[in-house]
Write a protein that holds these residues in place. Structure first.
Motif, mmCIF file in Angstrom:
data_model
loop_
_atom_site.group_PDB
_atom_site.id
_atom_site.type_symbol
_atom_site.label_atom_id
_atom_site.label_comp_id
_atom_site.label_asym_id
_atom_site.label_seq_id
_atom_site.Cartn_x
_atom_site.Cartn_y
_atom_site.Cartn_z
ATOM 1 N N ILE A 41 0.837 -1.201 0.000
ATOM 2 C CA ILE A 41 0.000 0.000 0.000
ATOM 3 C C ILE A 41 0.871 1.249 0.000
ATOM 4 C CG2 ILE A 41 -1.680 1.332 1.320
ATOM 5 C CD1 ILE A 41 -2.920 -1.269 2.249
ATOM 6 N N LYS A 42 1.912 1.226 0.809
ATOM 7 C CA LYS A 42 2.825 2.369 0.880
ATOM 8 C C LYS A 42 3.493 2.628 -0.460
ATOM 9 C CE LYS A 42 6.691 4.185 3.621
ATOM 10 N NZ LYS A 42 7.581 3.919 4.779
ATOM 11 N N VAL A 43 3.933 1.561 -1.125
ATOM 12 C CA VAL A 43 4.560 1.689 -2.446
ATOM 13 C C VAL A 43 3.575 2.277 -3.445
ATOM 14 C CG1 VAL A 43 5.405 0.361 -4.424
ATOM 15 C CG2 VAL A 43 6.295 -0.107 -2.134
ATOM 16 N N LEU A 44 2.345 1.762 -3.445
ATOM 17 C CA LEU A 44 1.347 2.257 -4.387
ATOM 18 C C LEU A 44 1.096 3.747 -4.189
ATOM 19 C CD1 LEU A 44 -0.723 1.719 -6.613
ATOM 20 C CD2 LEU A 44 -2.361 1.098 -4.829
ATOM 21 N N CYS A 45 0.988 4.181 -2.950
ATOM 22 C CA CYS A 45 0.751 5.603 -2.689
ATOM 23 C C CYS A 45 1.930 6.466 -3.118
ATOM 24 C CB CYS A 45 0.464 5.820 -1.202
ATOM 25 S SG CYS A 45 -1.166 5.238 -0.700
ATOM 26 N N ALA A 46 3.129 5.889 -3.115
ATOM 27 C CA ALA A 46 4.313 6.648 -3.518
ATOM 28 C C ALA A 46 4.378 6.857 -5.023
ATOM 29 C CB ALA A 46 5.574 5.934 -3.042
ATOM 30 N N VAL A 47 3.740 5.978 -5.795
ATOM 31 C CA VAL A 47 3.879 6.065 -7.256
ATOM 32 C C VAL A 47 2.610 6.534 -7.965
ATOM 33 C CG1 VAL A 47 5.748 4.384 -7.366
ATOM 34 C CG2 VAL A 47 3.384 3.576 -7.528
ATOM 35 N N THR A 48 1.439 6.357 -7.341
ATOM 36 C CA THR A 48 0.220 6.814 -8.006
ATOM 37 C C THR A 48 0.167 8.343 -7.975
ATOM 38 O OG1 THR A 48 -2.185 6.434 -8.181
ATOM 39 C CG2 THR A 48 -1.296 6.767 -5.974
ATOM 40 N N PRO A 49 -0.309 8.994 -9.029
ATOM 41 C CA PRO A 49 -0.190 10.452 -9.153
ATOM 42 C C PRO A 49 -0.753 11.270 -8.003
ATOM 43 C CG PRO A 49 -0.778 9.508 -11.261
ATOM 44 C CD PRO A 49 -0.842 8.387 -10.269
ATOM 45 N N LYS A 50 -1.871 10.848 -7.417
ATOM 46 C CA LYS A 50 -2.506 11.622 -6.355
ATOM 47 C C LYS A 50 -2.378 10.941 -4.986
ATOM 48 C CE LYS A 50 -5.857 13.728 -9.514
ATOM 49 N NZ LYS A 50 -7.301 13.938 -9.818
ATOM 50 N N GLY A 51 -1.350 10.114 -4.858
ATOM 51 C CA GLY A 51 -1.189 9.357 -3.635
ATOM 52 C C GLY A 51 -0.739 10.178 -2.443
ATOM 53 N N TRP A 52 -1.177 9.771 -1.274
ATOM 54 C CA TRP A 52 -0.780 10.378 0.005
ATOM 55 C C TRP A 52 -0.730 9.268 1.031
ATOM 56 C CZ3 TRP A 52 -3.309 10.557 4.746
ATOM 57 C CH2 TRP A 52 -2.774 11.431 5.698
ATOM 58 N N TYR A 53 0.287 9.322 1.885
ATOM 59 C CA TYR A 53 0.478 8.241 2.857
ATOM 60 C C TYR A 53 0.993 8.828 4.158
ATOM 61 C CZ TYR A 53 2.433 4.045 5.037
ATOM 62 O OH TYR A 53 2.740 3.020 5.911
ATOM 63 N N ALA A 54 0.538 8.292 5.309
ATOM 64 C CA ALA A 54 1.002 8.760 6.610
ATOM 65 C C ALA A 54 0.980 7.611 7.606
ATOM 66 C CB ALA A 54 0.119 9.905 7.114
ATOM 67 N N GLU A 55 1.832 7.721 8.623
ATOM 68 C CA GLU A 55 1.893 6.742 9.699
ATOM 69 C C GLU A 55 1.812 7.461 11.037
ATOM 70 O OE1 GLU A 55 5.427 4.416 9.364
ATOM 71 O OE2 GLU A 55 4.903 3.587 7.396
ATOM 72 N N ARG A 56 1.117 6.834 11.973
ATOM 73 C CA ARG A 56 1.045 7.363 13.337
ATOM 74 C C ARG A 56 0.896 6.167 14.263
ATOM 75 N NH1 ARG A 56 -0.451 12.370 15.589
ATOM 76 N NH2 ARG A 56 -1.054 13.166 13.535
ATOM 77 N N GLY A 57 1.883 5.947 15.130
ATOM 78 C CA GLY A 57 1.859 4.744 15.941
ATOM 79 C C GLY A 57 1.890 3.515 15.042
ATOM 80 N N THR A 58 0.990 2.564 15.287
ATOM 81 C CA THR A 58 0.890 1.397 14.407
ATOM 82 C C THR A 58 -0.172 1.579 13.331
ATOM 83 O OG1 THR A 58 -0.680 0.311 15.914
ATOM 84 C CG2 THR A 58 1.662 -0.168 16.223
ATOM 85 N N ALA A 59 -0.814 2.746 13.312
ATOM 86 C CA ALA A 59 -1.849 3.025 12.317
ATOM 87 C C ALA A 59 -1.231 3.600 11.047
ATOM 88 C CB ALA A 59 -2.879 3.994 12.880
ATOM 89 N N ARG A 60 -1.910 3.384 9.946
ATOM 90 C CA ARG A 60 -1.463 3.858 8.644
ATOM 91 C C ARG A 60 -2.643 4.514 7.919
ATOM 92 N NH1 ARG A 60 2.261 2.548 11.186
ATOM 93 N NH2 ARG A 60 3.877 0.984 10.765
ATOM 94 N N ALA A 61 -2.323 5.432 7.025
ATOM 95 C CA ALA A 61 -3.357 6.064 6.206
ATOM 96 C C ALA A 61 -2.871 6.119 4.774
ATOM 97 C CB ALA A 61 -3.664 7.464 6.717
ATOM 98 N N ALA A 62 -3.713 5.728 3.847
ATOM 99 C CA ALA A 62 -3.360 5.703 2.434
ATOM 100 C C ALA A 62 -4.496 6.299 1.618
ATOM 101 C CB ALA A 62 -3.084 4.273 1.977
#
Length: 268
Positions: A32-53
């Protein structure tokens, strides 16, 4: 990452079921992190053990707040949910295992009242059952970024989704990115199905297996899945995973996949 034997995704002295589930969950999170890094409008964040994509696709599961651990970090999920909810119209919260009352209440506070199950299936590379005489479409080929429009159109029709549902998800340089492998199945020169492989942490994730309605029932989906798996294993994958619908699960179990975890997803 230590090697896992062919039986390691079930239970033996080397690797317990829980360890296998952790390994697969970590690989999924990496994908998921990789996909967000390469898709044009991707955004990714981490907080604790939680993730947002966020991908900005019009599909709730592609804009997601999630925690891959068995004991989710509710405070971090809540804070990331606020961020994702302001960015994407269609979004979701996903947790590993059965959601308890606290998770259900959190999702409800964010207006996500519909609950669903997402079975995560996995198979060690040595346990994949390939057909000895492959059937299916006339050809399955890798596609690059120059054909992103054709790929997205076929993906949309294969999932019978509304036009524009996937937005720019597969646009830009996604299909040229190193860990990403996109596939088109074709008959008489026309695309009839799609597939996607994402190789992370020594595991290949199988995504986007979609077949046009008129081409179903002829082994196209299995043929695409086998192509993703063959290439992933040849590239060094020790195992594979996928999320399956109820309709597709018998096929994947016949190929050697077994349930490693049930995830719960909440959406509006």
């Amino acid at each position: 990452m230590p090697n896992r034997s062919a039986s390691g995704l079930r239970s033996n002295e080397e690797c317990s079921i829980n360890t296998s589930a952790d390994w697969i969950a970590a690989s999924y999170a990496d994908a998921i992190k990789v996909l967000c890094a390469v898709t044009p409008k991707g955004w990714y964040a981490e907080r604790g053990t939680a993730r947002a994509a966020v991908t900005q696709a019009g599909v709730a599961s592609l804009n997601v707040v999630y925690d891959t651990t068995p004991d989710p970090d509710l405070g971090s999920l809540d804070r990331l949910a606020v961020e994702v909810g302001t960015q994407a119209e269609h979004w979701s919260i996903m947790v590993r295992g059965e959601a308890d009352d606290d998770v259900r209440d959190l999702a409800a506070r964010h207006g996500l009242l519909n609950r669903g199950d997402l079975p995560l299936l996995a198979c060690a590379a040595g346990d994949v059952v390939f057909r000895s005489a492959p059937a299916g479409p006339e050809s399955i080929r890798r596609v690059r970024a120059t054909e992103a429009g054709l790929y997205t159109d076929t993906l949309t029709r294969g999932f019978e989704a509304p036009d524009g549902a996937f937005g720019s998800l597969m646009g830009g340089g996604v299909l040229d990115a190193d860990p990403v492998a996109g596939y088109l199945a074709e008959e008489s020169g026309r695309p009839v199905g799609t597939g996607l492989g994402l190789l992370t942490s020594g595991v290949v994730g199988v995504f986007n297996i979609a077949v046009l309605p008129a081409a179903r029932g002829r082994g196209v989906g299995r043929a695409i899945t086998e192509a993703v798996l063959r290439d992933g294993i040849a590239a060094g994958a020790e195992a594979a995973y996928l999320q399956s619908s109820a309709m597709g699960r018998p096929l994947y179990e016949a190929m050697g996949f077994r349930l490693v975890a049930n995830w719960t997803i909440f959406h509006a």
